[in-house]
Design a protein around this motif. Structure first.
Motif, short mmCIF file in Angstrom:
data_model
loop_
_atom_site.label_atom_id
_atom_site.label_comp_id
_atom_site.label_asym_id
_atom_site.label_seq_id
_atom_site.Cartn_x
_atom_site.Cartn_y
_atom_site.Cartn_z
N ARG A 8 0.84 -1.21 0.00
CA ARG A 8 0.00 0.00 0.00
C ARG A 8 0.87 1.25 0.00
NH1 ARG A 8 -2.57 -0.82 4.39
NH2 ARG A 8 -1.39 0.55 5.77
N GLN A 9 1.91 1.25 0.80
CA GLN A 9 2.81 2.40 0.86
C GLN A 9 3.47 2.66 -0.49
OE1 GLN A 9 5.37 1.21 4.09
NE2 GLN A 9 4.08 2.15 5.66
N LYS A 10 3.87 1.59 -1.18
CA LYS A 10 4.51 1.76 -2.48
C LYS A 10 3.51 2.27 -3.52
CE LYS A 10 8.26 -1.56 -1.82
NZ LYS A 10 8.88 -2.83 -2.27
N ALA A 11 2.26 1.80 -3.43
CA ALA A 11 1.23 2.29 -4.35
C ALA A 11 0.99 3.77 -4.14
CB ALA A 11 -0.07 1.51 -4.14
N GLN A 12 0.93 4.20 -2.88
CA GLN A 12 0.71 5.61 -2.59
C GLN A 12 1.92 6.45 -2.99
OE1 GLN A 12 -0.57 5.50 1.63
NE2 GLN A 12 -2.53 6.28 0.90
N THR A 13 3.12 5.92 -2.78
CA THR A 13 4.34 6.64 -3.17
C THR A 13 4.36 6.88 -4.69
OG1 THR A 13 5.63 5.79 -1.31
CG2 THR A 13 6.86 6.56 -3.24
N ALA A 14 4.00 5.85 -5.45
CA ALA A 14 3.97 5.99 -6.91
C ALA A 14 2.89 6.99 -7.33
CB ALA A 14 3.73 4.63 -7.56
N ALA A 15 1.72 6.89 -6.72
CA ALA A 15 0.63 7.82 -7.07
C ALA A 15 1.01 9.25 -6.70
CB ALA A 15 -0.65 7.42 -6.34
N ARG A 16 1.72 9.43 -5.60
CA ARG A 16 2.17 10.77 -5.22
C ARG A 16 3.28 11.26 -6.14
NH1 ARG A 16 1.45 8.96 0.87
NH2 ARG A 16 -0.58 9.99 1.30
N GLY A 17 4.08 10.34 -6.66
CA GLY A 17 5.08 10.73 -7.66
C GLY A 17 4.41 11.26 -8.91
N LYS A 18 3.34 10.60 -9.34
CA LYS A 18 2.57 11.07 -10.49
C LYS A 18 2.01 12.46 -10.21
CE LYS A 18 -1.40 9.70 -13.40
NZ LYS A 18 -2.34 10.80 -13.13
N LEU A 19 1.44 12.65 -9.03
CA LEU A 19 0.89 13.95 -8.65
C LEU A 19 1.97 15.03 -8.69
CD1 LEU A 19 -1.46 15.69 -7.41
CD2 LEU A 19 -0.54 15.03 -5.17
N MET A 20 3.15 14.70 -8.21
CA MET A 20 4.24 15.67 -8.12
C MET A 20 4.63 16.20 -9.50
SD MET A 20 6.52 17.25 -6.21
CE MET A 20 6.78 16.33 -4.70
N VAL A 21 4.84 15.28 -10.46
CA VAL A 21 5.28 15.75 -11.78
C VAL A 21 4.16 16.48 -12.52
CG1 VAL A 21 7.12 14.04 -12.02
CG2 VAL A 21 4.83 13.48 -12.85
N GLU A 22 2.91 16.15 -12.21
CA GLU A 22 1.79 16.86 -12.82
C GLU A 22 1.64 18.26 -12.24
OE1 GLU A 22 -0.91 12.95 -13.98
OE2 GLU A 22 -1.20 13.97 -12.07
N ILE A 23 1.81 18.38 -10.93
CA ILE A 23 1.80 19.70 -10.29
C ILE A 23 2.90 20.56 -10.91
CG2 ILE A 23 2.50 20.87 -8.15
CD1 ILE A 23 -0.38 20.04 -8.05
N LEU A 24 4.04 19.94 -11.16
CA LEU A 24 5.17 20.65 -11.74
C LEU A 24 4.88 21.16 -13.15
CD1 LEU A 24 8.31 21.28 -11.47
CD2 LEU A 24 8.65 19.11 -12.67
N ALA A 25 4.27 20.32 -13.99
CA ALA A 25 4.20 20.60 -15.42
C ALA A 25 2.87 21.15 -15.92
CB ALA A 25 4.52 19.32 -16.21
N ILE A 26 1.76 20.82 -15.24
CA ILE A 26 0.46 21.23 -15.78
C ILE A 26 -0.44 21.91 -14.75
CG2 ILE A 26 0.49 19.51 -17.61
CD1 ILE A 26 -1.35 17.76 -15.93
N GLY A 27 -0.03 21.97 -13.48
CA GLY A 27 -0.79 22.71 -12.50
C GLY A 27 -1.93 21.92 -11.87
N PRO A 28 -2.55 22.49 -10.83
CA PRO A 28 -3.52 21.75 -10.03
C PRO A 28 -4.92 21.65 -10.61
CG PRO A 28 -3.26 23.95 -9.14
CD PRO A 28 -2.26 23.82 -10.26
N ASN A 29 -5.30 22.56 -11.47
CA ASN A 29 -6.69 22.62 -11.94
C ASN A 29 -6.84 21.84 -13.24
OD1 ASN A 29 -9.37 23.32 -12.05
ND2 ASN A 29 -9.02 25.33 -12.92
#
Length: 340
Positions: free
Chosen positions: A298-319
């Motif tokens: 579960r921790q690894k699944a959440q870490t990967a999903a948060r990695g996806k969130l991080m690069v999206e926040i970086l490149a395309i923003g929250p909205n």
């Protein structure tokens, strides 16, 4: 300008705030003056240069389309599309029509003299929607965004956001004052060699790239080595070679190499998504009685999903819809924890 987060579930805002904190940035960035100014960029024509230091994850520019042409085929536009572009340009105001016709550098004039109006469109339009089933795309003209020049090692990323009806450009690395802000016109070519990238850019945009990854020298040599290695790993990943552990390790390595190559999106987000879904699939098996450590999974699944969130926040923003999906993926991994 402020980045809107009003559409995000209040219970998930902490995930977005944590991602911005990791970037040493904020979802509420505002500036009383533009982040960039337009000036001469040598043989590239005009370019956009930072008016101040810009942090990763900063919304540098957003812009509504001057006009959009719908359902353009994968190949060169048909005569009907040429005519449609001409109609759209003729319907512009005198000022906007003149600005449109200036979206070309002097060296391209000879190349573009046939079907000039539509060729200017081809060399300066941005995709606004893809229709894979019909192998067509909608493409629009954005007068200011067209002034951002290309690099195979960009410091910014562009993407049309249908939710707000505007094209956005975010800084994906720290940009110092007076540095040129550069995007990758062909981010899908990240694994290709210099010769292949140059050929595709010449075909679509009529210029020869001389960015650090293309210009002869030590950086180019290292870039070619990295991209060749990533191409091999990507092919192996597409073929799903090896067992589950080996496939995950290969994805982790590809993510690291993409970061080293300065191209964190969108390939990295896709890899993180695959990792998260892989771990979620394993969690389902564990919940059905298979042996294994479900808490670690579960921790690894959440870490990967948060990695996806991080690069999206970086490149395309929250909205964006992509952020919504990442937040749901994080929540799903936490929900699966009921099996633990």
């Amino acid at each position: 300008m402020a980045l809107l987060t009003s559409g995000i579930n209040p219970g998930q805002l902490s995930e977005v705030s944590t991602a911005y904190a990791a970037l040493h940035s904020s979802s509420l960035q505002q500036s009383d003056f533009p982040y960039f100014h337009v000036r001469n960029a040598g043989n590239k024509g005009l370019g956009c240069f930072a008016a101040r230091q810009i942090l990763p994850g900063t919304l540098v520019h957003q812009e509504a389309p001057l006009f959009i042409v719908y359902e353009i085929g994968d190949e060169d536009p048909s005569r009907a599309i040429h005519d449609e572009i001409s109609v759209e340009v003729n319907n512009l105001s005198v000022q906007n029509r003149a600005a449109y016709m200036q979206l070309v550098v002097p060296g391209q004039v000879r190349i573009l003299r046939n079907n000039f109006v539509s060729q200017v469109f081809n060399a300066n339009s941005f995709e606004t929607m893809e229709h894979p089933d019909r192998r067509t795309t909608d493409q629009g003209i954005f007068l200011m965004a067209a002034r951002f020049n290309h690099s195979c090692v960009p410091n910014a990323y562009f993407q049309y956001n249908p939710r707000i009806g505007q094209l956005t450009i975010f800084a994906i690395s720290r940009i110092e004052k007076d540095d040129e802000i550069l995007v990758n016109y062909k981010y899908e070519d990240i694994y290709k060699s210099r010769d292949e990238r140059r050929q595709n850019l010449q075909r679509g945009y009529h210029f020869t790239c001389e960015c650090p990854a293309c210009h002869d020298g030590p950086y180019h040599d290292e870039s070619e080595r990295l991209r060749s290695l990533m191409a091999v790993l990507d092919t192996q990943d597409q073929q799903r070679l090896g067992n589950s552990t080996e496939r995950r390790q290969r994805k982790d390595r590809l993510i690291a190499l993409l970061g080293t190559a300065g191209c964190p999106y969108p390939q990295t987000a896709h890899l993180y998504k695959q990792l998260a879904e892989d771990y979620l699939g394993e969690m389902n098996l564990l919940g059905a009685g298979y042996s294994g450590n479900i808490t670690e999974c579960r921790q690894k699944a959440q870490t990967a999903a948060r990695g996806k969130l991080m690069v999206e926040i970086l490149a395309i923003g929250p909205n964006t819809e992509e952020i919504d999906k990442s937040l749901d993926l994080i929540a799903e991994a936490g929900y699966h924890g009921r099996f633990g």
